[in-house]
Write a protein that holds these residues in place. Structure first.
Motif, mmCIF file in Angstrom:
data_model
loop_
_atom_site.group_PDB
_atom_site.id
_atom_site.type_symbol
_atom_site.label_atom_id
_atom_site.label_comp_id
_atom_site.label_asym_id
_atom_site.label_seq_id
_atom_site.Cartn_x
_atom_site.Cartn_y
_atom_site.Cartn_z
ATOM 1 N N THR A 29 9.226 54.712 -44.402
ATOM 2 C CA THR A 29 8.050 54.055 -43.834
ATOM 3 C C THR A 29 8.192 52.544 -43.796
ATOM 4 O OG1 THR A 29 6.921 53.879 -45.972
ATOM 5 C CG2 THR A 29 6.562 55.896 -44.690
ATOM 6 N N MET A 30 9.253 52.008 -44.373
ATOM 7 C CA MET A 30 9.455 50.560 -44.382
ATOM 8 C C MET A 30 9.933 50.105 -43.018
ATOM 9 S SD MET A 30 11.371 49.900 -47.936
ATOM 10 C CE MET A 30 11.270 51.201 -49.142
ATOM 11 N N ASN A 31 9.646 48.854 -42.717
ATOM 12 C CA ASN A 31 10.144 48.283 -41.477
ATOM 13 C C ASN A 31 10.598 46.857 -41.730
ATOM 14 O OD1 ASN A 31 7.923 46.434 -41.198
ATOM 15 N ND2 ASN A 31 6.673 48.163 -40.557
ATOM 16 N N THR A 32 11.113 46.221 -40.710
ATOM 17 C CA THR A 32 11.657 44.880 -40.870
ATOM 18 C C THR A 32 10.577 43.853 -41.178
ATOM 19 O OG1 THR A 32 11.571 44.577 -38.479
ATOM 20 C CG2 THR A 32 13.660 45.309 -39.425
ATOM 21 N N ALA A 33 9.317 44.197 -41.039
ATOM 22 C CA ALA A 33 8.242 43.269 -41.393
ATOM 23 C C ALA A 33 8.052 43.166 -42.895
ATOM 24 C CB ALA A 33 6.929 43.705 -40.729
ATOM 25 N N ASP A 34 8.606 44.129 -43.644
ATOM 26 C CA ASP A 34 8.511 44.098 -45.111
ATOM 27 C C ASP A 34 9.563 43.135 -45.636
ATOM 28 O OD1 ASP A 34 6.516 46.041 -45.204
ATOM 29 O OD2 ASP A 34 7.986 47.659 -45.181
ATOM 30 N N LYS A 35 9.163 41.906 -45.874
ATOM 31 C CA LYS A 35 10.097 40.871 -46.316
ATOM 32 C C LYS A 35 10.203 40.856 -47.833
ATOM 33 C CE LYS A 35 10.828 39.391 -42.193
ATOM 34 N NZ LYS A 35 12.008 39.734 -41.511
ATOM 35 N N VAL A 36 11.376 40.531 -48.318
ATOM 36 C CA VAL A 36 11.633 40.430 -49.738
ATOM 37 C C VAL A 36 11.159 39.067 -50.228
ATOM 38 C CG1 VAL A 36 13.399 40.392 -51.531
ATOM 39 C CG2 VAL A 36 13.606 41.953 -49.591
ATOM 40 N N THR A 37 10.389 39.060 -51.291
ATOM 41 C CA THR A 37 9.940 37.805 -51.904
ATOM 42 C C THR A 37 10.170 37.883 -53.405
ATOM 43 O OG1 THR A 37 7.689 38.635 -52.167
ATOM 44 C CG2 THR A 37 8.165 37.408 -50.151
ATOM 45 N N ASP A 38 10.257 36.732 -54.042
ATOM 46 C CA ASP A 38 10.443 36.706 -55.492
ATOM 47 C C ASP A 38 9.155 36.935 -56.236
ATOM 48 O OD1 ASP A 38 13.157 36.382 -55.463
ATOM 49 O OD2 ASP A 38 13.035 34.207 -55.394
ATOM 50 N N ILE A 44 10.163 50.126 -54.956
ATOM 51 C CA ILE A 44 9.658 50.045 -56.326
ATOM 52 C C ILE A 44 8.266 49.412 -56.378
ATOM 53 C CG2 ILE A 44 10.051 48.965 -58.580
ATOM 54 C CD1 ILE A 44 13.067 49.326 -58.039
ATOM 55 N N ARG A 45 8.031 48.394 -55.564
ATOM 56 C CA ARG A 45 6.765 47.651 -55.605
ATOM 57 C C ARG A 45 5.536 48.545 -55.489
ATOM 58 N NH1 ARG A 45 4.300 45.210 -50.776
ATOM 59 N NH2 ARG A 45 6.331 45.578 -49.874
ATOM 60 N N ASP A 46 5.537 49.461 -54.534
ATOM 61 C CA ASP A 46 4.337 50.267 -54.298
ATOM 62 C C ASP A 46 4.620 51.762 -54.176
ATOM 63 O OD1 ASP A 46 5.596 50.363 -51.864
ATOM 64 O OD2 ASP A 46 4.015 49.330 -50.763
ATOM 65 N N GLY A 47 5.870 52.172 -54.380
ATOM 66 C CA GLY A 47 6.208 53.586 -54.319
ATOM 67 C C GLY A 47 6.306 54.143 -52.910
ATOM 68 N N ALA A 48 6.254 53.278 -51.898
ATOM 69 C CA ALA A 48 6.313 53.747 -50.509
ATOM 70 C C ALA A 48 7.692 54.341 -50.214
ATOM 71 C CB ALA A 48 6.038 52.596 -49.554
ATOM 72 N N PRO A 49 7.723 55.470 -49.503
ATOM 73 C CA PRO A 49 9.021 56.032 -49.102
ATOM 74 C C PRO A 49 9.764 55.052 -48.207
ATOM 75 C CG PRO A 49 7.242 57.600 -48.725
ATOM 76 C CD PRO A 49 6.603 56.287 -49.071
ATOM 77 N N ALA A 50 11.066 54.971 -48.376
ATOM 78 C CA ALA A 50 11.872 54.029 -47.602
ATOM 79 C C ALA A 50 11.749 54.268 -46.098
ATOM 80 C CB ALA A 50 13.328 54.116 -48.033
#
Length: 120
Positions: free
Chosen positions: A111-120, A103-109
């Motif tokens: 392309t995500m990796n474990t470096a994409d950390k969830v933050t508030d 949702i944040r940037d519209g990137a396809p899932a």
């Protein structure tokens, strides 16, 4: 394509499952929700309505969106570390996911990796 792995487990097994999942390559993250449910094995005799409405047991629903190649390892970790060997240990299943986007940037899932950390 990606997979959604869902499992219903005992709350007491969540720390064990979580620790095992952290050791898996390509393990992205998990979402956890508190749920209630019951198992009705054939050995349980006839029940009345009051019993049916009050015998829910607390469980945890775990949901993981992962690359297809990581799905089997994730399922095995959940099954091995979520198991007590007793009725009510839970259930795990896999569902195909055709598309997903962050949702944040519209990137396809994909392309995500474990470096994409969830933050508030």
């Amino acid at each position: 394509m990606m997979k959604e792995i869902r499992a219903i487990i005992r709350p007491t097994r969540l720390p064990h499952v979580q620790a095992a999942l952290r050791g898996i390559t390509n393990y992205p993250a998990l979402v956890v929700g508190k749920v209630e449910g019951f198992t009705a094995p054939p050995s349980i005799g006839p029940r009345n309505l009051k019993e049916e409405l009050t015998d829910f047991v607390p469980k945890v629903l775990v949901s993981i969106l992962a690359p297809t190649e990581a799905a089997d390892a994730i399922v095995q970790a959940i099954m091995q570390h979520g198991r007590t060997g007793k009725i009510g240990d839970g259930l795990v299943w896999i569902t195909p996911v055709d598309q997903a986007w962050r949702i944040r940037d519209g990137a396809p899932a994909e392309t995500m990796n474990t470096a994409d950390k969830v933050t508030d």
